[in-house]
Motif scaffolding. Sequence first.
Motif, PDB file in Angstrom:
ATOM      1  N   SER A 262       0.851  -1.187   0.000  1.00 31.37           N
ATOM      2  CA  SER A 262       0.000   0.000   0.000  1.00 31.37           C
ATOM      3  C   SER A 262       0.887   1.237   0.000  1.00 31.37           C
ATOM      4  N   PRO A 263       0.319   2.401  -0.340  1.00 28.33           N
ATOM      5  CA  PRO A 263       1.106   3.645  -0.262  1.00 28.33           C
ATOM      6  C   PRO A 263       1.692   3.863   1.131  1.00 28.33           C
ATOM      7  N   GLU A 264       0.947   3.515   2.166  1.00 25.91           N
ATOM      8  CA  GLU A 264       1.452   3.685   3.523  1.00 25.91           C
ATOM      9  C   GLU A 264       2.657   2.787   3.794  1.00 25.91           C
ATOM     10  N   MET A 265       2.623   1.572   3.276  1.00 26.39           N
ATOM     11  CA  MET A 265       3.750   0.651   3.465  1.00 26.39           C
ATOM     12  C   MET A 265       4.979   1.160   2.711  1.00 26.39           C
ATOM     13  N   HIS A 266       4.781   1.700   1.497  1.00 31.44           N
ATOM     14  CA  HIS A 266       5.906   2.311   0.777  1.00 31.44           C
ATOM     15  C   HIS A 266       6.464   3.494   1.553  1.00 31.44           C
ATOM     16  N   HIS A 267       5.564   4.291   2.175  1.00 30.60           N
ATOM     17  CA  HIS A 267       5.991   5.462   2.937  1.00 30.60           C
ATOM     18  C   HIS A 267       6.862   5.049   4.125  1.00 30.60           C
ATOM     19  N   ILE A 268       6.484   3.963   4.784  1.00 31.24           N
ATOM     20  CA  ILE A 268       7.267   3.487   5.932  1.00 31.24           C
ATOM     21  C   ILE A 268       8.651   3.016   5.488  1.00 31.24           C
ATOM     22  N   ASN A 269       8.755   2.425   4.313  1.00 37.18           N
ATOM     23  CA  ASN A 269      10.069   1.995   3.805  1.00 37.18           C
ATOM     24  C   ASN A 269      10.980   3.171   3.476  1.00 37.18           C
ATOM     25  N   ARG A 270      10.374   4.335   3.107  1.00 37.55           N
ATOM     26  CA  ARG A 270      11.166   5.521   2.761  1.00 37.55           C
ATOM     27  C   ARG A 270      11.551   6.231   4.052  1.00 37.55           C
ATOM     28  N   ARG A 271      12.687   5.874   4.589  1.00 38.91           N
ATOM     29  CA  ARG A 271      13.018   6.321   5.928  1.00 38.91           C
ATOM     30  C   ARG A 271      14.508   6.530   6.102  1.00 38.91           C
ATOM     31  N   THR A 272      14.830   7.297   7.139  1.00 38.98           N
ATOM     32  CA  THR A 272      16.181   7.301   7.694  1.00 38.98           C
ATOM     33  C   THR A 272      16.033   6.877   9.160  1.00 38.98           C
ATOM     34  N   ALA A 273      16.653   5.757   9.502  1.00 34.56           N
ATOM     35  CA  ALA A 273      16.524   5.191  10.838  1.00 34.56           C
ATOM     36  C   ALA A 273      17.607   5.743  11.751  1.00 34.56           C
ATOM     37  N   LEU A 274      17.212   6.137  12.947  1.00 34.30           N
ATOM     38  CA  LEU A 274      18.144   6.602  13.978  1.00 34.30           C
ATOM     39  C   LEU A 274      18.181   5.526  15.065  1.00 34.30           C
ATOM     40  N   THR A 275      19.341   4.993  15.357  1.00 38.71           N
ATOM     41  CA  THR A 275      19.444   3.892  16.329  1.00 38.71           C
ATOM     42  C   THR A 275      20.535   4.171  17.351  1.00 38.71           C
ATOM     43  N   LEU A 276      20.374   3.524  18.514  1.00 36.70           N
ATOM     44  CA  LEU A 276      21.307   3.658  19.632  1.00 36.70           C
ATOM     45  C   LEU A 276      21.766   2.273  20.070  1.00 36.70           C
ATOM     46  N   PRO A 277      22.854   2.194  20.840  1.00 39.32           N
ATOM     47  CA  PRO A 277      23.267   0.887  21.380  1.00 39.32           C
ATOM     48  C   PRO A 277      22.179   0.281  22.244  1.00 39.32           C
ATOM     49  N   GLU A 278      22.210  -1.055  22.414  1.00 39.99           N
ATOM     50  CA  GLU A 278      21.194  -1.763  23.192  1.00 39.99           C
ATOM     51  C   GLU A 278      21.360  -1.471  24.682  1.00 39.99           C
ATOM     52  N   LEU A 279      20.233  -1.487  25.382  1.00 34.26           N
ATOM     53  CA  LEU A 279      20.257  -1.351  26.835  1.00 34.26           C
ATOM     54  C   LEU A 279      20.794  -2.612  27.491  1.00 34.26           C
ATOM     55  N   ASN A 280      21.500  -2.456  28.600  1.00 30.25           N
ATOM     56  CA  ASN A 280      21.902  -3.621  29.390  1.00 30.25           C
ATOM     57  C   ASN A 280      20.728  -4.169  30.182  1.00 30.25           C
ATOM     58  N   LYS A 281      19.879  -3.275  30.642  1.00 28.05           N
ATOM     59  CA  LYS A 281      18.723  -3.701  31.437  1.00 28.05           C
ATOM     60  C   LYS A 281      17.571  -2.788  31.083  1.00 28.05           C
ATOM     61  N   ASP A 282      16.468  -3.373  30.694  1.00 33.92           N
ATOM     62  CA  ASP A 282      15.320  -2.596  30.263  1.00 33.92           C
ATOM     63  C   ASP A 282      14.225  -2.702  31.314  1.00 33.92           C
ATOM     64  N   TRP A 283      14.021  -1.628  32.084  1.00 31.44           N
ATOM     65  CA  TRP A 283      12.982  -1.665  33.097  1.00 31.44           C
ATOM     66  C   TRP A 283      11.677  -1.055  32.588  1.00 31.44           C
ATOM     67  N   ARG A 284      11.600  -0.872  31.267  1.00 30.34           N
ATOM     68  CA  ARG A 284      10.358  -0.366  30.671  1.00 30.34           C
ATOM     69  C   ARG A 284       9.284  -1.430  30.631  1.00 30.34           C
ATOM     70  N   SER A 285       9.653  -2.687  30.913  1.00 29.59           N
ATOM     71  CA  SER A 285       8.665  -3.758  30.834  1.00 29.59           C
ATOM     72  C   SER A 285       7.466  -3.479  31.721  1.00 29.59           C
ATOM     73  N   ALA A 286       7.701  -2.781  32.843  1.00 31.02           N
ATOM     74  CA  ALA A 286       6.587  -2.456  33.726  1.00 31.02           C
ATOM     75  C   ALA A 286       5.558  -1.590  33.009  1.00 31.02           C
ATOM     76  N   MET A 287       6.058  -0.665  32.184  1.00 25.99           N
ATOM     77  CA  MET A 287       5.138   0.187  31.435  1.00 25.99           C
ATOM     78  C   MET A 287       4.497  -0.565  30.278  1.00 25.99           C
ATOM     79  N   GLN A 288       5.250  -1.450  29.649  1.00 25.03           N
ATOM     80  CA  GLN A 288       4.735  -2.152  28.486  1.00 25.03           C
ATOM     81  C   GLN A 288       3.595  -3.088  28.852  1.00 25.03           C
ATOM     82  N   LYS A 289       3.534  -3.487  30.137  1.00 29.78           N
ATOM     83  CA  LYS A 289       2.471  -4.382  30.571  1.00 29.78           C
ATOM     84  C   LYS A 289       1.175  -3.637  30.880  1.00 29.78           C
ATOM     85  N   LYS A 290       1.258  -2.320  30.974  1.00 35.59           N
ATOM     86  CA  LYS A 290       0.071  -1.549  31.364  1.00 35.59           C
ATOM     87  C   LYS A 290      -0.887  -1.406  30.185  1.00 35.59           C
TER      88      LYS A 290
END
Length: 787
Positions: free
Chosen positions: A759-787
């Motif tokens: 779809s046009p939306e799927m093509h739009h998502i592919n047209r991107r510049t991705a910004l990334t960071l190193p991985e976390l050692n410990k992710d305590w966001r899981s508490a929020m993700q469960k809400k």
Amino acid sequence: MKKIYTIVLCLMLSGNVLMVQGQNTLLRYADKKADESNYYEAAKEYEKAFDRKPSYRAAKGAARAYAYLRNYERTHEFWKKAIGFDQAGREDWQHYIAAANQAGETTEVMRALDSLRATGSGMISNLYIDSLLHWYGQQDRTVLNSLDEVNSSSTEFGWTKDSRGNVYFSSDRGEVFDRNKPAVRIDKSYRYYDKKSDWTGRDFLGVYKMDQDGEITSFNVPVPEVFHLADPYFLKDQAVVFYTATRKIKRPKNYEVQPEIFFSRLDEAGNAVDFKPLPINNALEYGVKTPFVDEANRRLYFASDMPGGFGGYDLYVMEYDRDFNFGQPVNMGSSINTAGNERDPYVHDGRFYFSSDGHIGLGGLDLFVADIKEDKIGHPKNMGVPYNSPQDDFGISISDEGILLASNRPESLGLDDIFKAENIGLRFQALVVDCDGEPIKGDVDFMLQESEKQTNVSVKKEDEANFHAELRPDMDYQVLVKKQGYFTVKDDGLTTKQMVGDRITKTYQLVKIPYNTSVYVDLVYYDLDQAVIRGDAGQILDKVAELLKSFSFLDITVRSHTDSRASHAYNETLSEKRADAVRDYLGQFGIARSRVKSEWFGERQLINDCGDGVPCSESLHQLNRRSELLLLAFPDEGKAYEWPGELEGTDLCEISNILITREMPMVHFDFDKSDLNLAAMKTLEKAILMLNHMPIEGLSIEGHTDIRGSEDYNIRLSERRALVVKEYLEGRGIASDRLVYDYFGKSKPIYDCKESPCSPEMHHINRRTALTLPELNKDWRSAMQKK
């Protein structure tokens, strides 16, 4: 003259003959007494024979006789003499080592074991150099003191209590009897020997009661013609007592009678009124003794040398019902039982205790303990010094009075005494370190309290980071470690209950509090000349409110701005209204105003060149009409924060682990374009806010296209998209060395549009510049993700 020499020589030879003949007469008499088990007389005669003429036979005979009498010093003395003769063999050396051990001659034991290079069997099968060195090397501050209100010059062991608080123990404190009384030999088997010559000068074992006033009286049972009575165990939930008894059984010839277990009901005065034997008793075949009743699980533990065991006395368990109908005895297996003797089972607070001379120990009977988990008994451990000694240590009992046990160690008044474990100071040592494991520097407050009464315990500082204190046995403690600028450490798990040894050593790590660390950022935008929260801003603030409600250690700083249109004074007021609008919005969710810090800047911090009189597009003006939302962890500088429960298990020595999110926003482009539209610039402004305020060191920029177009064209297009993002960030003050970029054309689409049309939306998502960071050692966001 020659005649005189001849006479002298004859006299000397005749004297030697008479001496040898006299010694042989003594040895024959001593052998006879030993065969009759009259070791008291045998020991005296062997010693006379040795004094008359030293010999291997006399020394060995005396050593054996004194061993039966448990005279350890004399036993050691004569085994040491015996091994000095050429006839002495390896077994004699083993007896000598065991005797030296029981006499407390540790140096001799170590030297002899080392020269023997093996433990051999029999008397020293449970002695090992490494184990002895370990136990003797332990510096335990527990001491065993004689229970003077019970002990006498006789034998005392088996301390226990009934439900009324009366104390019971076993003793042979009856009057010394003469040769005409039925003869017994007192040893750990309680055997009755129907031989008049088996005389030791000691009375039979009996059970004695000490009431709460300290008065001691005999406790009798209705079993007829009992010689030995010992090992009482009183049930708490029923008026019943179990005990070991050795009774007279009439037979025409000499024989041995083994101990049996009986139980009796008690009347209101605590007297035994009837008796029943254990159904497995068989006094002429094997012994059954030392009962212990686990009332909670209705199990009877006991020791027996019945056929089918591992050797000597083994420990068994039997189930029973409320009417005392017993199941079949079950051997407790090879982890508990050995080829030696195991006895005195005892269960307390999830641990199984017993005594054994078959497990590796310090000599004689030693005390062992094993944990009980999920109804299974683990591997037993030697309780070590001071609970064990080279002599016999057995019959442990644990109650409010403390730990009591029986032993015939040298300080005993009689053959066996009851001892109480007294702690002369348990030592607690603590080291306080930083995140690198180095001793912490500067002032540290180390507080120690007894948990029950909140009583402070004196703590001394040995050096900059070492603390020590003296603890009391059977107590729970609380530890609080504080230092300015560090998380407070609280330890509620310090206890001396059922502690073996005299020292507790702990290390506490102090972690610096990351004051005012931005852990989450976002941006909300406004319409021209407005302070109203728009719909897109409301979605962002809803998430922020949820974060503030979930994490108590967070506050928020709201930094509000305007574009350059209108006067400076007007814009200053407008930006204040925008900050107030954010605070009011969050207040709808119960967020206290004290947790929302507002700052306003008017048009003083424009993000572009759209100042007064500079023509700019509406999109560029929109970027300036904003509120920056900074969620700050531990916002009160200098406050002594305790470690938040929400961060349990998080390594805050690595500060980036505190971030709620390190997910960077994605920049999207129009078809076949590499310029930044308003949405893309808003995305990059959030990334800039993260890079400026959160502990993020670097950023990876990766350009991509959709799958349409040639490979070469898309490679160049993805490179332009990566570069335009990089240049925008650099233009906003992000250092080039924090940025790396790459480009991949259409080789890494999010949606693979080859298999099925996109779809046009799927093509739009592919047209991107991705910004990334190193991985976390410990992710305590899981508490929020469960809400």
